[in-house]
Design an enzyme around this catalytic site. Structure first.
Site: not given
Length: 202
Positions: A9, A58, A84, A154
């Protein structure tokens, strides 16, 4: 041959503030949105049959910008398996403040080792233990069907994927850095073996 594109991202608000983000949901900065647009430019000319992302905003926002820029509308699968790495008690802390509080050496060990986890958080090994089964049961199934797949996730979930694709050991993967918004493109065989890999820039 099917293609697999991995994108970390764009810059998030806490990336910008140098804070451990982990599983906290924070939005992109304007720079992060621009990085997503640049990622789309780097992916220009490629068509994706399916897209995967995490349960965090995100990554979803980055994917949304990329697909809108490419004017593509593939089915999107959102799954927390691609989230993440959880940083536990470090989440929300400025990285410099964390180093002062716990010691620079200890923080580096938490950040850069494969199997040492921060307090109440996940190690990279633990992250891989949820990412890789998801790859095997979902993403690789699409690849075996000959589909071009886009994954927007991520730093650590993508590192786990690169670890598998590049056949890296736990010791090798800890030195791997993935830049925000820079696509990695893999060309794969029908049985998901890697034929080629390159970094895409606009």
């Amino acid at each position: 041959m099917p293609l697999l594109a991995l994108v970390r991202h764009g810059q998030s608000l806490w990336n910008h503030e140098n804070r451990f983000t982990g599983l906290v949901d924070v939005p992109l900065t304007e720079k992060g949105r621009e990085e997503a647009r640049l990622a789309a430019r780097a992916l220009q000319g490629l068509t994706f049959d399916v897209a995967y992302t995490s349960a965090l905003v995100r990554a979803q926002e980055t994917l949304d910008i990329i697909l809108k820029s490419l004017r593509q509308h593939p089915p999107i699968i959102r799954d927390a398996a691609l989230n993440e790495r959880g940083y536990g008690d470090l989440q929300g802390l400025n990285k410099a403040d964390a180093a002062r509080r716990f010691g620079d050496e200890q923080v580096q060990l938490w950040r850069r080792s494969y199997d040492v986890r921060p307090p109440n958080g996940e190690s990279l090994e633990m992250t891989a233990q949820r990412v890789l089964p998801f790859y095997d049961r979902a993403i690789s199934g699409d690849i075996r069907l000959g589909k071009n797949v886009l994954v927007v996730a991520h730093g650590n979930s993508n590192r786990a994927l690169v670890m598998k694709l590049d056949q890296l050991s736990g010791e090798q993967v800890v030195g791997l850095e993935l830049a925000t918004g820079v696509p990695l493109l893999y060309e794969l065989s029908a049985d998901t073996a890697v034929l080629s890999k390159r970094t895409l820039t606009p």
